[in-house]
Motif scaffolding. Structure first.
Motif, PDB file in Angstrom:
ATOM      1  N   ASN A  11     -98.403 -36.628 -27.184  1.00  0.00           N
ATOM      2  CA  ASN A  11     -97.856 -36.440 -25.838  1.00  0.00           C
ATOM      3  C   ASN A  11     -96.659 -35.490 -25.903  1.00  0.00           C
ATOM      4  N   CYS A  12     -95.964 -35.339 -24.796  1.00  0.00           N
ATOM      5  CA  CYS A  12     -94.838 -34.398 -24.752  1.00  0.00           C
ATOM      6  C   CYS A  12     -93.673 -34.812 -25.649  1.00  0.00           C
ATOM      7  N   TYR A  13     -93.684 -36.036 -26.148  1.00  0.00           N
ATOM      8  CA  TYR A  13     -92.639 -36.520 -27.053  1.00  0.00           C
ATOM      9  C   TYR A  13     -93.097 -36.512 -28.508  1.00  0.00           C
ATOM     10  N   GLY A  14     -94.296 -35.982 -28.750  1.00  0.00           N
ATOM     11  CA  GLY A  14     -94.822 -35.909 -30.108  1.00  0.00           C
ATOM     12  C   GLY A  14     -95.467 -37.198 -30.586  1.00  0.00           C
ATOM     13  N   GLN A  15     -95.669 -38.142 -29.688  1.00  0.00           N
ATOM     14  CA  GLN A  15     -96.269 -39.417 -30.079  1.00  0.00           C
ATOM     15  C   GLN A  15     -97.777 -39.403 -29.874  1.00  0.00           C
ATOM     16  N   THR A  16     -98.469 -40.033 -30.801  1.00  0.00           N
ATOM     17  CA  THR A  16     -99.915 -40.180 -30.708  1.00  0.00           C
ATOM     18  C   THR A  16    -100.254 -41.466 -29.954  1.00  0.00           C
ATOM     19  N   GLY A  17    -101.524 -41.608 -29.626  1.00  0.00           N
ATOM     20  CA  GLY A  17    -101.982 -42.845 -29.008  1.00  0.00           C
ATOM     21  C   GLY A  17    -101.725 -44.043 -29.898  1.00  0.00           C
ATOM     22  N   LEU A  18    -101.878 -43.863 -31.200  1.00  0.00           N
ATOM     23  CA  LEU A  18    -101.623 -44.957 -32.137  1.00  0.00           C
ATOM     24  C   LEU A  18    -100.164 -45.399 -32.062  1.00  0.00           C
ATOM     25  N   MET A  19     -99.265 -44.456 -31.964  1.00  0.00           N
ATOM     26  CA  MET A  19     -97.846 -44.789 -31.850  1.00  0.00           C
ATOM     27  C   MET A  19     -97.568 -45.564 -30.567  1.00  0.00           C
ATOM     28  N   LYS A  45     -90.266 -38.247 -33.158  1.00  0.00           N
ATOM     29  CA  LYS A  45     -88.807 -38.204 -33.120  1.00  0.00           C
ATOM     30  C   LYS A  45     -88.203 -39.182 -34.120  1.00  0.00           C
ATOM     31  N   TYR A  46     -87.193 -38.741 -34.816  1.00  0.00           N
ATOM     32  CA  TYR A  46     -86.484 -39.517 -35.833  1.00  0.00           C
ATOM     33  C   TYR A  46     -87.375 -39.893 -37.019  1.00  0.00           C
ATOM     34  N   ALA A  93    -100.059 -51.793 -41.831  1.00  0.00           N
ATOM     35  CA  ALA A  93     -99.768 -51.834 -43.269  1.00  0.00           C
ATOM     36  C   ALA A  93    -101.054 -52.105 -44.055  1.00  0.00           C
ATOM     37  N   GLN A  94    -101.853 -53.043 -43.581  1.00  0.00           N
ATOM     38  CA  GLN A  94    -103.096 -53.383 -44.273  1.00  0.00           C
ATOM     39  C   GLN A  94    -104.119 -52.258 -44.197  1.00  0.00           C
ATOM     40  N   ALA A  95    -104.018 -51.425 -43.159  1.00  0.00           N
ATOM     41  CA  ALA A  95    -104.923 -50.286 -43.024  1.00  0.00           C
ATOM     42  C   ALA A  95    -104.529 -49.127 -43.940  1.00  0.00           C
ATOM     43  N   GLY A  96    -103.347 -49.233 -44.545  1.00  0.00           N
ATOM     44  CA  GLY A  96    -102.935 -48.205 -45.494  1.00  0.00           C
ATOM     45  C   GLY A  96    -101.825 -47.290 -45.030  1.00  0.00           C
ATOM     46  N   ALA A  97    -101.089 -47.680 -44.009  1.00  0.00           N
ATOM     47  CA  ALA A  97     -99.954 -46.856 -43.570  1.00  0.00           C
ATOM     48  C   ALA A  97     -98.985 -46.660 -44.735  1.00  0.00           C
ATOM     49  N   ASP A  98     -98.400 -45.492 -44.798  1.00  0.00           N
ATOM     50  CA  ASP A  98     -97.469 -45.148 -45.873  1.00  0.00           C
ATOM     51  C   ASP A  98     -96.176 -45.953 -45.711  1.00  0.00           C
ATOM     52  N   LEU A  99     -95.935 -46.844 -46.650  1.00  0.00           N
ATOM     53  CA  LEU A  99     -94.754 -47.714 -46.597  1.00  0.00           C
ATOM     54  C   LEU A  99     -93.486 -47.013 -47.073  1.00  0.00           C
ATOM     55  N   SER A 100     -93.636 -45.826 -47.642  1.00  0.00           N
ATOM     56  CA  SER A 100     -92.469 -45.123 -48.179  1.00  0.00           C
ATOM     57  C   SER A 100     -91.848 -44.139 -47.184  1.00  0.00           C
ATOM     58  N   LEU A 101     -92.481 -43.942 -46.026  1.00  0.00           N
ATOM     59  CA  LEU A 101     -91.903 -43.030 -45.034  1.00  0.00           C
ATOM     60  C   LEU A 101     -90.516 -43.516 -44.632  1.00  0.00           C
ATOM     61  N   ARG A 102     -89.622 -42.563 -44.396  1.00  0.00           N
ATOM     62  CA  ARG A 102     -88.248 -42.888 -44.016  1.00  0.00           C
ATOM     63  C   ARG A 102     -87.883 -42.170 -42.727  1.00  0.00           C
ATOM     64  N   GLY A 103     -87.166 -42.880 -41.874  1.00  0.00           N
ATOM     65  CA  GLY A 103     -86.696 -42.299 -40.632  1.00  0.00           C
ATOM     66  C   GLY A 103     -85.664 -41.208 -40.899  1.00  0.00           C
ATOM     67  N   THR A 104     -85.404 -40.418 -39.874  1.00  0.00           N
ATOM     68  CA  THR A 104     -84.462 -39.304 -40.004  1.00  0.00           C
ATOM     69  C   THR A 104     -83.529 -39.255 -38.802  1.00  0.00           C
ATOM     70  N   GLY A 105     -82.451 -38.517 -38.949  1.00  0.00           N
ATOM     71  CA  GLY A 105     -81.609 -38.148 -37.825  1.00  0.00           C
ATOM     72  C   GLY A 105     -80.706 -39.206 -37.243  1.00  0.00           C
TER      73      GLY A 105
END
Length: 128
Positions: free
Chosen positions: A31-39, A65-66, A87-99
């Motif tokens: 969307n206009c905020y960079g978010q996907t439907g999953l988000m 964002k962030y 998490a069980q589907a395999g989302a990356d647990l090491s991603l870190r927020g920013t900003g």
């Protein structure tokens, strides 16, 4: 992102989401905020929609964002079951927020710990 697609996801409307997927909707459109439907579905706690998007190969680790991913947004919103499913589907647990100071350099595990969501500690603990 198509406005019908975004509206269906925001309402948690699984039948319309499935119909739009069948018509070729881009599961990873932003969307206009960079978010996907999953988000959007993860943040709102629509577990069935999240599971459907995962089954249709939604990318789990897109960030907006962030530097926040769908998993991180689920944690921030207190959506325990959705966070666990991601998490069980395999989302990356090491991603870190920013900003933003509230998210900067924090993983989903860190965000859950701050929110005293102990029930997620095993699911979100980064693997060595």
């Amino acid at each position: 992102m198509n406005t019908l697609w975004e509206a269906a996801i925001k309402r948690g409307d699984l039948p319309i989401t499935l119909e739009l997927l069948g018509q070729g909707a881009d599961v990873n459109a932003r969307n206009c905020y960079g978010q996907t439907g999953l988000m959007l579905a993860a943040h709102a706690g629509y577990r069935e929609v999240v599971e459907t998007l995962i089954a249709h190969r939604a990318k789990l680790d897109i960030t907006a964002k962030y530097g926040l991913s769908a998993l991180m947004l689920a944690v921030i919103a207190g959506q325990v079951e959705v966070a666990r499913a991601l998490a069980q589907a395999g989302a990356d647990l090491s991603l870190r927020g920013t900003g933003c100071p509230g998210f900067s350099d924090k993983t989903a595990y860190d965000l859950a710990a701050e929110r005293r969501m102990q029930e997620l500690s095993v699911d979100l603990q980064p693997k060595p």
